[in-house]
Structures are given as C-alpha cells and as structure tokens.
Design a protein around this motif. Sequence first.
Motif, PDB file in Angstrom:
ATOM      1  N   SER A 174      55.303  44.894  28.259  1.00  0.00           N
ATOM      2  CA  SER A 174      54.331  45.144  29.329  1.00  0.00           C
ATOM      3  C   SER A 174      52.896  45.045  28.826  1.00  0.00           C
ATOM      4  CB  SER A 174      54.566  46.525  29.951  1.00  0.00           C
ATOM      5  OG  SER A 174      55.801  46.569  30.625  1.00  0.00           O
ATOM      6  N   VAL A 175      52.696  45.303  27.536  1.00  0.00           N
ATOM      7  CA  VAL A 175      51.358  45.138  26.957  1.00  0.00           C
ATOM      8  C   VAL A 175      50.953  43.675  27.060  1.00  0.00           C
ATOM      9  CG1 VAL A 175      49.947  45.333  24.884  1.00  0.00           C
ATOM     10  CG2 VAL A 175      51.669  47.074  25.380  1.00  0.00           C
ATOM     11  N   LEU A 176      51.866  42.795  26.678  1.00  0.00           N
ATOM     12  CA  LEU A 176      51.598  41.353  26.770  1.00  0.00           C
ATOM     13  C   LEU A 176      51.420  40.943  28.227  1.00  0.00           C
ATOM     14  CD1 LEU A 176      54.254  40.072  24.197  1.00  0.00           C
ATOM     15  CD2 LEU A 176      51.847  40.604  23.791  1.00  0.00           C
ATOM     16  N   GLY A 177      52.244  41.521  29.104  1.00  0.00           N
ATOM     17  CA  GLY A 177      52.128  41.208  30.518  1.00  0.00           C
ATOM     18  C   GLY A 177      50.801  41.645  31.104  1.00  0.00           C
ATOM     19  N   SER A 178      50.310  42.803  30.679  1.00  0.00           N
ATOM     20  CA  SER A 178      49.026  43.303  31.178  1.00  0.00           C
ATOM     21  C   SER A 178      47.875  42.423  30.720  1.00  0.00           C
ATOM     22  CB  SER A 178      48.808  44.747  30.707  1.00  0.00           C
ATOM     23  OG  SER A 178      49.780  45.608  31.254  1.00  0.00           O
ATOM     24  N   VAL A 179      47.935  41.965  29.480  1.00  0.00           N
ATOM     25  CA  VAL A 179      46.890  41.076  28.962  1.00  0.00           C
ATOM     26  C   VAL A 179      46.896  39.753  29.730  1.00  0.00           C
ATOM     27  CG1 VAL A 179      46.131  39.740  26.958  1.00  0.00           C
ATOM     28  CG2 VAL A 179      46.881  42.105  26.667  1.00  0.00           C
ATOM     29  N   ALA A 180      48.092  39.222  29.973  1.00  0.00           N
ATOM     30  CA  ALA A 180      48.204  37.981  30.751  1.00  0.00           C
ATOM     31  C   ALA A 180      47.670  38.182  32.161  1.00  0.00           C
ATOM     32  CB  ALA A 180      49.663  37.526  30.797  1.00  0.00           C
ATOM     33  N   SER A 181      47.925  39.360  32.731  1.00  0.00           N
ATOM     34  CA  SER A 181      47.448  39.661  34.081  1.00  0.00           C
ATOM     35  C   SER A 181      45.928  39.680  34.142  1.00  0.00           C
ATOM     36  CB  SER A 181      48.013  41.001  34.537  1.00  0.00           C
ATOM     37  OG  SER A 181      47.565  41.328  35.833  1.00  0.00           O
ATOM     38  N   ILE A 182      45.294  40.205  33.093  1.00  0.00           N
ATOM     39  CA  ILE A 182      43.828  40.220  33.048  1.00  0.00           C
ATOM     40  C   ILE A 182      43.283  38.796  33.105  1.00  0.00           C
ATOM     41  CG2 ILE A 182      41.813  40.742  31.611  1.00  0.00           C
ATOM     42  CD1 ILE A 182      43.333  43.132  30.514  1.00  0.00           C
ATOM     43  N   ALA A 183      43.871  37.917  32.282  1.00  0.00           N
ATOM     44  CA  ALA A 183      43.404  36.527  32.236  1.00  0.00           C
ATOM     45  C   ALA A 183      43.595  35.831  33.575  1.00  0.00           C
ATOM     46  CB  ALA A 183      44.152  35.781  31.128  1.00  0.00           C
ATOM     47  N   ILE A 184      44.766  36.025  34.178  1.00  0.00           N
ATOM     48  CA  ILE A 184      45.051  35.376  35.463  1.00  0.00           C
ATOM     49  C   ILE A 184      44.127  35.903  36.552  1.00  0.00           C
ATOM     50  CG2 ILE A 184      46.774  35.108  37.294  1.00  0.00           C
ATOM     51  CD1 ILE A 184      48.906  35.141  35.050  1.00  0.00           C
ATOM     52  N   ASN A 185      43.956  37.227  36.591  1.00  0.00           N
ATOM     53  CA  ASN A 185      43.103  37.820  37.627  1.00  0.00           C
ATOM     54  C   ASN A 185      41.639  37.448  37.441  1.00  0.00           C
ATOM     55  OD1 ASN A 185      45.182  39.039  38.989  1.00  0.00           O
ATOM     56  ND2 ASN A 185      44.998  40.981  37.913  1.00  0.00           N
ATOM     57  N   TYR A 186      41.202  37.348  36.188  1.00  0.00           N
ATOM     58  CA  TYR A 186      39.804  36.967  35.950  1.00  0.00           C
ATOM     59  C   TYR A 186      39.560  35.559  36.492  1.00  0.00           C
ATOM     60  CZ  TYR A 186      35.387  35.942  33.713  1.00  0.00           C
ATOM     61  OH  TYR A 186      34.075  35.589  33.495  1.00  0.00           O
ATOM     62  N   TYR A 187      40.478  34.658  36.183  1.00  0.00           N
ATOM     63  CA  TYR A 187      40.320  33.293  36.690  1.00  0.00           C
ATOM     64  C   TYR A 187      40.393  33.272  38.213  1.00  0.00           C
ATOM     65  CZ  TYR A 187      41.225  28.442  37.809  1.00  0.00           C
ATOM     66  OH  TYR A 187      41.156  27.197  38.374  1.00  0.00           O
ATOM     67  N   ARG A 188      41.329  34.022  38.755  1.00  0.00           N
ATOM     68  CA  ARG A 188      41.557  33.986  40.196  1.00  0.00           C
ATOM     69  C   ARG A 188      40.383  34.562  40.987  1.00  0.00           C
ATOM     70  NH1 ARG A 188      46.222  37.205  43.627  1.00  0.00           N
ATOM     71  NH2 ARG A 188      46.069  35.965  45.535  1.00  0.00           N
ATOM     72  N   PHE A 189      39.872  35.711  40.548  1.00  0.00           N
ATOM     73  CA  PHE A 189      38.858  36.408  41.338  1.00  0.00           C
ATOM     74  C   PHE A 189      37.424  36.122  40.896  1.00  0.00           C
ATOM     75  CE2 PHE A 189      42.670  39.102  41.807  1.00  0.00           C
ATOM     76  CZ  PHE A 189      42.783  39.080  43.190  1.00  0.00           C
ATOM     77  N   ASN A 190      37.215  35.805  39.605  1.00  0.00           N
ATOM     78  CA  ASN A 190      35.852  35.634  39.111  1.00  0.00           C
ATOM     79  C   ASN A 190      35.474  34.187  38.825  1.00  0.00           C
ATOM     80  OD1 ASN A 190      36.775  38.497  38.386  1.00  0.00           O
ATOM     81  ND2 ASN A 190      34.610  38.642  37.999  1.00  0.00           N
ATOM     82  N   VAL A 191      36.450  33.323  38.621  1.00  0.00           N
ATOM     83  CA  VAL A 191      36.142  31.923  38.340  1.00  0.00           C
ATOM     84  C   VAL A 191      36.408  31.078  39.589  1.00  0.00           C
ATOM     85  CG1 VAL A 191      36.690  29.911  36.934  1.00  0.00           C
ATOM     86  CG2 VAL A 191      36.653  32.195  35.898  1.00  0.00           C
ATOM     87  N   ARG A 192      37.648  31.047  40.020  1.00  0.00           N
ATOM     88  CA  ARG A 192      37.975  30.272  41.223  1.00  0.00           C
ATOM     89  C   ARG A 192      37.444  30.967  42.474  1.00  0.00           C
ATOM     90  NH1 ARG A 192      44.058  29.183  43.241  1.00  0.00           N
ATOM     91  NH2 ARG A 192      43.691  31.262  44.081  1.00  0.00           N
ATOM     92  N   GLY A 193      37.589  32.281  42.523  1.00  0.00           N
ATOM     93  CA  GLY A 193      37.090  33.064  43.650  1.00  0.00           C
ATOM     94  C   GLY A 193      38.055  33.084  44.825  1.00  0.00           C
ATOM     95  N   VAL A 194      37.961  34.147  45.608  1.00  0.00           N
ATOM     96  CA  VAL A 194      38.775  34.311  46.815  1.00  0.00           C
ATOM     97  C   VAL A 194      37.828  34.567  47.976  1.00  0.00           C
ATOM     98  CG1 VAL A 194      40.531  35.703  47.975  1.00  0.00           C
ATOM     99  CG2 VAL A 194      40.733  35.243  45.518  1.00  0.00           C
ATOM    100  N   ASP A 195      37.963  33.780  49.039  1.00  0.00           N
ATOM    101  CA  ASP A 195      37.090  33.929  50.205  1.00  0.00           C
ATOM    102  C   ASP A 195      37.473  35.174  51.000  1.00  0.00           C
ATOM    103  OD1 ASP A 195      35.686  31.608  49.646  1.00  0.00           O
ATOM    104  OD2 ASP A 195      37.136  30.348  50.720  1.00  0.00           O
ATOM    105  N   VAL A 196      36.511  36.071  51.162  1.00  0.00           N
ATOM    106  CA  VAL A 196      36.724  37.287  51.940  1.00  0.00           C
ATOM    107  C   VAL A 196      36.075  37.098  53.309  1.00  0.00           C
ATOM    108  CG1 VAL A 196      36.323  39.774  52.072  1.00  0.00           C
ATOM    109  CG2 VAL A 196      36.677  38.673  49.838  1.00  0.00           C
TER     110      VAL A 196
END
Length: 219
Positions: free
Chosen positions: A116-138
Amino acid sequence: MPSVLALLTDPDAFFRTRVPDPSLKGPLAVIVLIAAANAAAALVQSRFMSQVFESGGMGGGFATALQGIIFVFVIFGPFVIWLVYAGVFQGISALFDGDGEFSTTLAFTGWGFVPSVLGSVASIAINYYRFNVRGVDVPDEMSMEAYRQFSQSLQTGPLVALSATLALVFTLWSGFLWTFALKHARDLTLRRAALTIAFPTAIGLLATLRTLLVALEVL
C-alpha cells in the motif's frame, strides 16, 4: 533476522523469524508512511476540491472545515484500517483454531500493508498529473445535471482505470503477504491462513474491481 527485503522475496522466512519478537515499530512505520502519502495526495487535490466547493455554493469557512475533516480522515484512516483488518483476521483465524496473541497479529498485519505504500506513492503521481497537469473542468454552477456529468467524469477514464488496476495488484500482493503473516502469527497451516485472509481481502478486491469496471464504462 532477515531484512525487510525478505518480506518481498521470502515472506515465509520473514514472518517465521519474527515470531519470538513481533515488534510494532516496523509495522507502525509502514502505516505512518501510508498516512503521510495520503496526506500528500490530499494536498495535491486541495485546489481542485476548493473549486468543487466553490462551484457547489459552499462558503469559504465551510469548505475549509470540510477539507480539514477530509485531511484528518486520510491521516488517521490507515491506522483504523490496520486495527480493523487485524481484528478481523484474529477473529476468523479463531474459527480455524488459531493460537497467538493479538499483538503479534497486529504487527504482522501491519507488515502486509507494505504494498500500500507503493500504491499510495503511485496514487500521488497519478492524481498530480490528473488534477494539476491535465486538469479537470469544474462546472461554474453545480446543477443536478451538471453534477451528474461531473461525477461521471471523475469516475471514468484511463487514469481512473490505471489507479484501480494498480490497487487490484497491490491488494492481491497484500493478501499474499497476509497469508504468511497469519500462518506464523496464529500458528495455522498455509491453507487455513489463506482462508482466514480470503474474505476481508476479497471485499477490497470486489470494491476495487467495481471501480475499474465503472472507469471502463462497463457498469
């Protein structure tokens, strides 16, 4: 005493040698790392969450308080989950005549969260790209239809599917480690240890599988 690397390469030997001294220090460090990673993931999403609250018409004070509650939950959640899993494992293993202290089960269950430690780190990377790089239209205004479409967009797509797939892999990995953990913590045969962890692990797998199917728009 084998190194932590042995947990990943030879979990049977790793747990066997720790039965005489099942220290909680290592497992506690594992859970702290998960909590820290979850907190970092929450910070990554904080700006996005602020936009969602603003679109929903929530005041700044209420939104801040709600984000604070979420932050507390993601920090303390892993500790609660650790205790719950250990308690369930202890109870189910008793049905198979398991013999061993709860403190040992708690310690060994904690080691099983290493994936789960590895999973949490992977989640940070995915979420950073998703919400801060690619972005989500609100949506500017969160009407019922806008909310429905927005909610669907958050649950579908390749990044959500990737996160769910990784979660499935890491849950299976934890289940594999927990099998050997319960074998030695509760003095069970490998088969009985596998049966002990099967139901709780299956619940996590089914929940994640549903997330994956929704992401792929199968459900």
